[in-house]
Design a protein around this motif. Structure first.
Motif, PDB file in Angstrom:
ATOM      1  N   GLY A 174      20.231  10.762 -34.402  1.00 39.98           N
ATOM      2  CA  GLY A 174      19.188  10.181 -33.572  1.00 39.98           C
ATOM      3  C   GLY A 174      17.773  10.532 -34.000  1.00 39.98           C
ATOM      4  O   GLY A 174      16.830  10.339 -33.231  1.00 39.98           O
ATOM      5  N   ILE A 175      17.599  11.024 -35.216  1.00 35.20           N
ATOM      6  CA  ILE A 175      16.250  11.301 -35.710  1.00 35.20           C
ATOM      7  C   ILE A 175      15.522  10.001 -36.003  1.00 35.20           C
ATOM      8  O   ILE A 175      14.318   9.879 -35.760  1.00 35.20           O
ATOM      9  N   LEU A 176      16.248   9.012 -36.506  1.00 31.46           N
ATOM     10  CA  LEU A 176      15.704   7.673 -36.724  1.00 31.46           C
ATOM     11  C   LEU A 176      16.245   6.753 -35.634  1.00 31.46           C
ATOM     12  O   LEU A 176      17.462   6.575 -35.514  1.00 31.46           O
ATOM     13  N   PRO A 177      15.371   6.163 -34.822  1.00 31.77           N
ATOM     14  CA  PRO A 177      15.852   5.268 -33.762  1.00 31.77           C
ATOM     15  C   PRO A 177      16.591   4.061 -34.335  1.00 31.77           C
ATOM     16  O   PRO A 177      16.235   3.532 -35.391  1.00 31.77           O
ATOM     17  N   GLY A 178      17.644   3.635 -33.635  1.00 33.36           N
ATOM     18  CA  GLY A 178      18.387   2.460 -34.043  1.00 33.36           C
ATOM     19  C   GLY A 178      19.590   2.787 -34.893  1.00 33.36           C
ATOM     20  O   GLY A 178      20.156   3.879 -34.821  1.00 33.36           O
ATOM     21  N   VAL A 207       8.796   5.102 -37.809  1.00 33.02           N
ATOM     22  CA  VAL A 207       8.226   3.775 -38.059  1.00 33.02           C
ATOM     23  C   VAL A 207       8.260   3.499 -39.565  1.00 33.02           C
ATOM     24  O   VAL A 207       7.861   4.345 -40.371  1.00 33.02           O
ATOM     25  N   LEU A 208       8.727   2.317 -39.956  1.00 33.89           N
ATOM     26  CA  LEU A 208       8.782   1.961 -41.370  1.00 33.89           C
ATOM     27  C   LEU A 208       7.377   1.921 -41.958  1.00 33.89           C
ATOM     28  O   LEU A 208       6.507   1.197 -41.465  1.00 33.89           O
ATOM     29  N   THR A 209       7.152   2.691 -43.020  1.00 32.69           N
ATOM     30  CA  THR A 209       5.836   2.731 -43.657  1.00 32.69           C
ATOM     31  C   THR A 209       5.863   2.301 -45.117  1.00 32.69           C
ATOM     32  O   THR A 209       4.814   2.062 -45.702  1.00 32.69           O
ATOM     33  N   GLU A 210       7.041   2.191 -45.712  1.00 31.67           N
ATOM     34  CA  GLU A 210       7.122   1.734 -47.089  1.00 31.67           C
ATOM     35  C   GLU A 210       8.547   1.288 -47.401  1.00 31.67           C
ATOM     36  O   GLU A 210       9.513   1.911 -46.950  1.00 31.67           O
ATOM     37  N   PRO A 247      22.830  -0.457 -31.850  1.00 30.99           N
ATOM     38  CA  PRO A 247      21.491  -0.973 -31.577  1.00 30.99           C
ATOM     39  C   PRO A 247      20.911  -1.665 -32.807  1.00 30.99           C
ATOM     40  O   PRO A 247      21.459  -1.567 -33.912  1.00 30.99           O
ATOM     41  N   ALA A 248      19.819  -2.368 -32.620  1.00 29.47           N
ATOM     42  CA  ALA A 248      19.116  -2.991 -33.733  1.00 29.47           C
ATOM     43  C   ALA A 248      18.854  -1.946 -34.815  1.00 29.47           C
ATOM     44  O   ALA A 248      18.720  -0.748 -34.529  1.00 29.47           O
ATOM     45  N   GLY A 249      18.812  -2.404 -36.072  1.00 27.06           N
ATOM     46  CA  GLY A 249      18.654  -1.406 -37.115  1.00 27.06           C
ATOM     47  C   GLY A 249      18.281  -1.962 -38.466  1.00 27.06           C
ATOM     48  O   GLY A 249      17.789  -3.089 -38.594  1.00 27.06           O
ATOM     49  N   TRP A 250      18.576  -1.131 -39.468  1.00 30.29           N
ATOM     50  CA  TRP A 250      18.137  -1.352 -40.838  1.00 30.29           C
ATOM     51  C   TRP A 250      19.351  -1.452 -41.756  1.00 30.29           C
ATOM     52  O   TRP A 250      20.194  -0.572 -41.761  1.00 30.29           O
ATOM     53  N   ALA A 251      19.399  -2.542 -42.517  1.00 32.91           N
ATOM     54  CA  ALA A 251      20.481  -2.738 -43.475  1.00 32.91           C
ATOM     55  C   ALA A 251      19.895  -2.681 -44.880  1.00 32.91           C
ATOM     56  O   ALA A 251      18.930  -3.387 -45.187  1.00 32.91           O
TER      57      ALA A 251
END
Length: 246
Positions: free
Chosen positions: A155-159, A202-205, A185-189
């Motif tokens: 849970g350090i990175l949400p989603g 928050v995505l920064t790069e 939950p919504a996330g990153w693939a």
């Protein structure tokens, strides 16, 4: 007065274990808080596989860094030594393998708590496959054999996170279904070859070593229950740096 770096985390779709060009490894080191960073490899998800450890050391011992390895299956450090090791690292790099087993072993040894403390203090956390999955609230994994969701991350990175999005059959459809059903939950693939940096969640790069690889944002909603956006990534180039986003 010295100001601590903001908490940062990187998800990797490649690196020393899969690529020969070293582009993602150089990118990781470029975001470390020190010119010659201390980099600790954590191979728990592979059961501390000796070959994996040697591959890391081969890749990092000649770079401008101080590499080390945390073994938990033949642990040699007491609790104070374990804490001292992890909290003095500039980068903690978690290898791939079995996400569920990784999380269970970390919790048994208290590594999960130490990594949260290190993150808050400015240590860059990163990893590939299971080493990317572990940081989120939930993930898409083959830890149990068939592809499935695991809503039990740090849970350090949400989603949620899905690795190997374009690299393994069934990944994309299965992850999309889990998000559509709100099992995750919504996330990153991540396509293989991508790196994604998050600052305070928050995505920064976003970068890529492969022309076609992308980072995808996957969310519930839309006509078939899920929406997906491929995000611009800066192509990494040999010799450092990156070109403009594509």
């Amino acid at each position: 007065m010295t100001v601590a770096p903001e908490p940062r985390l990187a998800l990797l779709g490649g690196g020393f274990s899969t690529d020969d060009d070293g582009l993602l490894d150089d990118w990781v080191l470029g975001h470390a808080r020190a010119a010659r960073p201390k980099v600790c490899f954590v191979p728990t998800a592979s059961g501390d596989a000796p070959g994996y450890v040697e591959k890391f050391l081969d890749a990092y011992r000649d770079r401008a860094c101080e590499p080390s390895v945390l073994h938990l299956f033949r642990r040699e450090l007491d609790d104070e030594g374990l804490r001292a090791l992890l909290l003095t690292q500039d980068v903690v790099y978690v290898g791939g393998g079995n996400t569920a087993n990784l999380l269970a072993v970390w919790r048994a040894h208290g590594v999960d708590r130490l990594l949260r403390e290190a993150y808050a203090g400015g240590t860059l956390l990163c990893g590939i496959s299971a080493g990317a999955n572990c940081w989120a609230d939930g993930c898409h994994t083959d830890s149990f054999g068939p592809l499935a969701h695991l809503a039990d991350g740090l849970g350090i990175l949400p989603g949620s996170v899905c690795p190997h999005y374009d690299g393994e059959p069934g990944r994309r459809g299965s992850y999309r279904a889990a998000v559509a059903a709100r099992a995750l939950p919504a996330g990153w693939a991540l396509d293989d070859g991508v790196g994604a940096l998050f600052t305070r969640g928050v995505l920064t790069e976003a970068v890529t070593r492969s022309p076609r690889a992308r980072l995808h944002r996957v969310e519930p909603g839309g006509g078939d229950g899920v929406t997906e956006r491929a995000l611009p990534c800066r192509p990494l180039v040999a010799g450092g740096g990156a070109t403009a986003p594509e």
